[in-house]
Design a protein around this motif. Structure first.
Motif, PDB file in Angstrom:
ATOM      1  N   TYR A  51       1.021  -1.073   0.084  1.00 45.65           N
ATOM      2  CA  TYR A  51      -0.031  -0.086   0.052  1.00 45.65           C
ATOM      3  C   TYR A  51       0.854   1.150  -0.007  1.00 45.65           C
ATOM      4  CZ  TYR A  51      -3.558  -3.471   1.429  1.00 45.65           C
ATOM      5  OH  TYR A  51      -4.538  -4.538   1.301  1.00 45.65           O
ATOM      6  N   THR A  52       0.782   2.057  -1.015  1.00 45.74           N
ATOM      7  CA  THR A  52       1.714   3.062  -1.173  1.00 45.74           C
ATOM      8  C   THR A  52       1.076   4.459  -1.350  1.00 45.74           C
ATOM      9  OG1 THR A  52       1.783   2.789  -3.462  1.00 45.74           O
ATOM     10  CG2 THR A  52       3.588   1.725  -2.139  1.00 45.74           C
ATOM     11  N   ASN A  53      -0.238   4.493  -1.812  1.00 41.94           N
ATOM     12  CA  ASN A  53      -0.965   5.723  -2.457  1.00 41.94           C
ATOM     13  C   ASN A  53      -1.850   6.297  -1.375  1.00 41.94           C
ATOM     14  OD1 ASN A  53      -0.152   5.411  -5.271  1.00 41.94           O
ATOM     15  ND2 ASN A  53      -1.380   3.860  -5.351  1.00 41.94           N
ATOM     16  N   GLU A  54      -1.425   7.392  -0.775  1.00 38.95           N
ATOM     17  CA  GLU A  54      -2.202   8.024   0.371  1.00 38.95           C
ATOM     18  C   GLU A  54      -3.297   8.727  -0.067  1.00 38.95           C
ATOM     19  OE1 GLU A  54       0.322  10.150   2.807  1.00 38.95           O
ATOM     20  OE2 GLU A  54       1.766   8.368   3.548  1.00 38.95           O
ATOM     21  N   TYR A  55      -4.542   8.605   0.803  1.00 41.08           N
ATOM     22  CA  TYR A  55      -5.790   9.281   0.586  1.00 41.08           C
ATOM     23  C   TYR A  55      -6.288   9.650   1.827  1.00 41.08           C
ATOM     24  CZ  TYR A  55      -7.994   5.176   2.016  1.00 41.08           C
ATOM     25  OH  TYR A  55      -8.698   4.170   2.954  1.00 41.08           O
ATOM     26  N   GLU A  56      -6.964  10.811   1.644  1.00 41.48           N
ATOM     27  CA  GLU A  56      -7.640  11.498   2.804  1.00 41.48           C
ATOM     28  C   GLU A  56      -8.754  12.407   2.330  1.00 41.48           C
ATOM     29  OE1 GLU A  56      -6.871  14.150   7.001  1.00 41.48           O
ATOM     30  OE2 GLU A  56      -5.280  14.292   5.330  1.00 41.48           O
ATOM     31  N   TYR A  57      -9.927  12.191   2.844  1.00 41.98           N
ATOM     32  CA  TYR A  57     -11.389  12.747   2.475  1.00 41.98           C
ATOM     33  C   TYR A  57     -11.687  13.370   3.715  1.00 41.98           C
ATOM     34  CZ  TYR A  57     -10.444   9.485  -1.409  1.00 41.98           C
ATOM     35  OH  TYR A  57      -9.837   8.896  -2.426  1.00 41.98           O
ATOM     36  N   LYS A  58     -12.299  14.396   3.819  1.00 41.27           N
ATOM     37  CA  LYS A  58     -13.129  15.215   4.925  1.00 41.27           C
ATOM     38  C   LYS A  58     -14.048  15.785   4.081  1.00 41.27           C
ATOM     39  CE  LYS A  58      -9.578  15.425   8.612  1.00 41.27           C
ATOM     40  NZ  LYS A  58      -8.908  16.301   9.604  1.00 41.27           N
ATOM     41  N   GLU A  59     -15.337  15.265   4.137  1.00 38.40           N
ATOM     42  CA  GLU A  59     -16.431  15.838   3.394  1.00 38.40           C
ATOM     43  C   GLU A  59     -17.646  15.867   3.972  1.00 38.40           C
ATOM     44  OE1 GLU A  59     -15.981  14.659  -1.088  1.00 38.40           O
ATOM     45  OE2 GLU A  59     -15.845  12.605   0.086  1.00 38.40           O
ATOM     46  N   LYS A  60     -18.489  16.690   3.557  1.00 34.68           N
ATOM     47  CA  LYS A  60     -19.981  16.952   4.427  1.00 34.68           C
ATOM     48  C   LYS A  60     -21.044  17.283   3.303  1.00 34.68           C
ATOM     49  CE  LYS A  60     -22.151  19.674   7.986  1.00 34.68           C
ATOM     50  NZ  LYS A  60     -22.106  20.678   8.929  1.00 34.68           N
ATOM     51  N   TYR A  61     -22.016  16.530   3.407  1.00 32.58           N
ATOM     52  CA  TYR A  61     -23.374  16.886   2.554  1.00 32.58           C
ATOM     53  C   TYR A  61     -24.304  17.201   3.524  1.00 32.58           C
ATOM     54  CZ  TYR A  61     -21.021  14.249  -1.095  1.00 32.58           C
ATOM     55  OH  TYR A  61     -19.904  13.869  -2.183  1.00 32.58           O
ATOM     56  N   SER A  62     -25.073  18.050   3.130  1.00 23.00           N
ATOM     57  CA  SER A  62     -26.467  18.677   4.026  1.00 23.00           C
ATOM     58  C   SER A  62     -27.551  18.890   3.011  1.00 23.00           C
ATOM     59  CB  SER A  62     -25.845  19.884   4.889  1.00 23.00           C
ATOM     60  OG  SER A  62     -25.423  20.841   3.884  1.00 23.00           O
ATOM     61  N   GLY A  63     -28.727  18.761   3.781  1.00 30.51           N
ATOM     62  CA  GLY A  63     -29.879  19.187   3.044  1.00 30.51           C
ATOM     63  C   GLY A  63     -31.249  18.764   3.946  1.00 30.51           C
ATOM     64  N   ASN A  64     -32.028  18.003   3.381  1.00 30.73           N
ATOM     65  CA  ASN A  64     -33.247  17.592   3.960  1.00 30.73           C
ATOM     66  C   ASN A  64     -33.786  16.431   3.700  1.00 30.73           C
ATOM     67  OD1 ASN A  64     -33.464  20.697   3.215  1.00 30.73           O
ATOM     68  ND2 ASN A  64     -34.599  20.428   5.196  1.00 30.73           N
ATOM     69  N   TRP A  65     -34.458  15.764   4.954  1.00 28.25           N
ATOM     70  CA  TRP A  65     -35.172  14.544   4.837  1.00 28.25           C
ATOM     71  C   TRP A  65     -36.933  14.563   4.971  1.00 28.25           C
ATOM     72  CZ3 TRP A  65     -37.445  11.827   8.946  1.00 28.25           C
ATOM     73  CH2 TRP A  65     -37.319  12.670  10.250  1.00 28.25           C
ATOM     74  N   ALA A  66     -37.391  13.669   4.525  1.00 25.02           N
ATOM     75  CA  ALA A  66     -38.680  13.680   4.724  1.00 25.02           C
ATOM     76  C   ALA A  66     -39.328  12.094   4.835  1.00 25.02           C
ATOM     77  CB  ALA A  66     -39.634  13.915   3.208  1.00 25.02           C
ATOM     78  N   TYR A  67     -40.201  11.841   5.565  1.00 24.49           N
ATOM     79  CA  TYR A  67     -40.591  10.383   5.952  1.00 24.49           C
ATOM     80  C   TYR A  67     -42.094  10.317   5.435  1.00 24.49           C
ATOM     81  CZ  TYR A  67     -41.975   6.341   8.840  1.00 24.49           C
ATOM     82  OH  TYR A  67     -42.299   5.362   9.437  1.00 24.49           O
ATOM     83  N   ASN A  68     -42.204   9.302   4.922  1.00 29.01           N
ATOM     84  CA  ASN A  68     -43.516   8.867   4.207  1.00 29.01           C
ATOM     85  C   ASN A  68     -44.512   8.004   5.348  1.00 29.01           C
ATOM     86  OD1 ASN A  68     -45.660   7.271   2.850  1.00 29.01           O
ATOM     87  ND2 ASN A  68     -45.062   8.516   0.996  1.00 29.01           N
ATOM     88  N   GLU A  69     -45.206   8.391   6.032  1.00 30.46           N
ATOM     89  CA  GLU A  69     -45.769   7.647   7.096  1.00 30.46           C
ATOM     90  C   GLU A  69     -46.691   6.397   6.626  1.00 30.46           C
ATOM     91  OE1 GLU A  69     -48.709  11.085   6.300  1.00 30.46           O
ATOM     92  OE2 GLU A  69     -46.368  10.643   6.413  1.00 30.46           O
ATOM     93  N   GLU A  70     -47.192   6.295   5.473  1.00 29.98           N
ATOM     94  CA  GLU A  70     -47.928   5.463   4.990  1.00 29.98           C
ATOM     95  C   GLU A  70     -47.059   4.264   4.589  1.00 29.98           C
ATOM     96  OE1 GLU A  70     -48.527   8.322   3.492  1.00 29.98           O
ATOM     97  OE2 GLU A  70     -50.479   8.887   4.282  1.00 29.98           O
ATOM     98  N   ASN A  71     -45.991   4.557   4.027  1.00 26.00           N
ATOM     99  CA  ASN A  71     -45.227   3.350   3.329  1.00 26.00           C
ATOM    100  C   ASN A  71     -43.939   3.336   4.307  1.00 26.00           C
ATOM    101  OD1 ASN A  71     -46.324   3.107   0.853  1.00 26.00           O
ATOM    102  ND2 ASN A  71     -45.801   5.010   0.298  1.00 26.00           N
ATOM    103  N   GLU A  72     -43.771   4.157   5.263  1.00 20.89           N
ATOM    104  CA  GLU A  72     -42.546   4.000   6.233  1.00 20.89           C
ATOM    105  C   GLU A  72     -41.441   4.020   5.531  1.00 20.89           C
ATOM    106  OE1 GLU A  72     -43.312   0.303   8.646  1.00 20.89           O
ATOM    107  OE2 GLU A  72     -44.901   1.323   9.702  1.00 20.89           O
ATOM    108  N   THR A  73     -41.149   5.026   4.544  1.00 21.16           N
ATOM    109  CA  THR A  73     -39.896   4.984   3.877  1.00 21.16           C
ATOM    110  C   THR A  73     -39.348   6.454   4.071  1.00 21.16           C
ATOM    111  OG1 THR A  73     -41.274   5.841   2.013  1.00 21.16           O
ATOM    112  CG2 THR A  73     -40.564   3.428   1.768  1.00 21.16           C
ATOM    113  N   ILE A  74     -38.004   6.886   3.662  1.00 23.11           N
ATOM    114  CA  ILE A  74     -37.303   7.799   3.785  1.00 23.11           C
ATOM    115  C   ILE A  74     -36.696   8.244   2.604  1.00 23.11           C
ATOM    116  CG2 ILE A  74     -35.200   6.672   4.434  1.00 23.11           C
ATOM    117  CD1 ILE A  74     -34.548   9.254   6.156  1.00 23.11           C
TER     118      ILE A  74
END
Length: 357
Positions: free
Chosen positions: A275-298
């Motif tokens: 193993y030779t190739n160094e990597y580094e990731y620091k990331e953030k995603y943001s937004g919104n979520w919604a729940y469907n109560e009839e189908n119990e899905t996100i």
């Protein structure tokens, strides 16, 4: 579904909805949706539809659509669908005939139409499959649930569109003037949030099954003729995925990864993993979520991506759909998101499992 790092991000298959029924399992802790999403039962008035719902590639015509002749093949796979604030939704259909355009008219749930209708002659088409379109994610972002051969039309919302319900009529036509019968579809604009039981800070624990493509390992053909199998692609120093669902419907997730990736050439020479190739990731995603109560899905929509190393920021003004209509449940203090998609030959089910932080 855990997301691929930059070295191994590839093309994965499209996610489709997995609808579920409520269960009496004593280990479940889903709870009742906060407020039962009463806002989503609102009847969106015609005035709000007229000013806030648009088809960017369509031409708004006056009057009413031409009369159907009923001579075209036209299939739309749902009469009910979800939409998301700011993001909007896609209309998806299929036909065995050559489609030249579609007529679409929005209306309230009582059947009162807006003034005019859209004539759409530009479509999004799919040959099946999906790609990891947002760089850096450890698995493919769910941007479309199109099946092979489907045609889609993008519908946008202005900020003035609030949670509630409305409908639309759609028919298609060909170059010869043949017009299909009209199909009616009703839309529920989801409120953000909707189930306090799944809200909280979560940390990725595992996937089921655990043999997802990027984790199977490499096969190395050594220079001395030996073969190494199931060699890990990465030598991980750190790999932390934090997933946060806030009760107000906002969300973010962050990735903190560091390590070295496999050097295939050196490994073949030494006949051992190098193993030779160094990597580094620091990331953030943001937004919104919604729940469907009839189908119990996100469903989750991203509106922002941040590279925490370079401080670069990408804003997705119209939103990028991440999870869409995936089953979500809390069992024994674990958040489980179940995604089902077709790999071209059969349905595949994967579970992404988090523990409370």
């Amino acid at each position: 579904m855990k997301k691929l790092n930059l070295f191994f991000a590839g093309v994965l298959l499209a996610s489709v909805c997995l609808f579920s029924c409520s269960s009496d399992d004593d280990n479940k802790d889903n709870g009742a949706p906060a407020g039962d999403n009463v806002a989503e039962e609102r009847e969106i008035p015609v005035s709000e539809l007229k000013s806030g719902v648009t088809i960017p590639v369509g031409k708004l015509e006056s009057g009413t659509p031409p009369t159907p002749t009923g001579t075209m093949n036209f299939s739309i796979n749902t009469t009910q669908q979800e939409a998301y604030l700011t993001k909007g939704f896609n209309i998806s259909f299929s036909s065995t005939d050559q489609v030249a355009g579609a007529y679409i008219q929005f209306k309230d749930v009582n059947g009162t139409p807006i003034e005019g209708y859209y004539d759409v002659q530009e479509f999004i088409t799919s040959g099946g499959g999906k790609s990891a379109v947002i760089k850096g994610r450890k698995n493919a972002v769910v941007t479309s649930k199109m099946n092979e051969g489907n045609i889609e039309i993008d519908v946008d919302f202005a900020a003035t569109v609030a949670p509630g319900r409305f409908c639309y009529d759609i028919c298609i036509y060909d170059e010869q003037g043949n017009i299909s019968q009209i199909e009616e579809v009703c839309v529920e604009v989801e409120a953000w949030g909707g189930n306090d039981a799944i809200a909280g800070e979560w940390i990725f624990d595992r996937e089921e099954p655990n043999d997802i493509e990027n984790e199977i390992g490499a096969t190395i053909e050594c220079e001395n003729g030996e073969i190494l199998t199931d060699v890990p692609y990465n030598q991980e120093e750190k790999d932390v995925w934090i997933f946060v669902l806030n009760a107000d419907g906002t969300y973010y997730e962050s990735y903190d990864e560091k390590g070295k990736s496999l050097d295939n050439t050196a490994s073949a020479t030494n006949c051992s993993a190098v193993y030779t190739n160094e990597y580094e990731y620091k990331e953030k995603y943001s937004g919104n979520w919604a729940y469907n109560e009839e189908n119990e899905t996100i469903s989750i929509v991203d509106f922002k991506h941040e590279n925490l190393i370079t401080n670069a920021v990408d804003n997705y003004e119209e939103g990028e759909v991440y999870f869409e209509g995936d089953k979500v449940e809390v069992i024994n203090e674990e958040l489980i998101i179940t995604t089902t998609y077709n790999d071209g030959t059969s349905d595949v089910t994967e579970k992404t499992i988090f523990k409370r932080k």
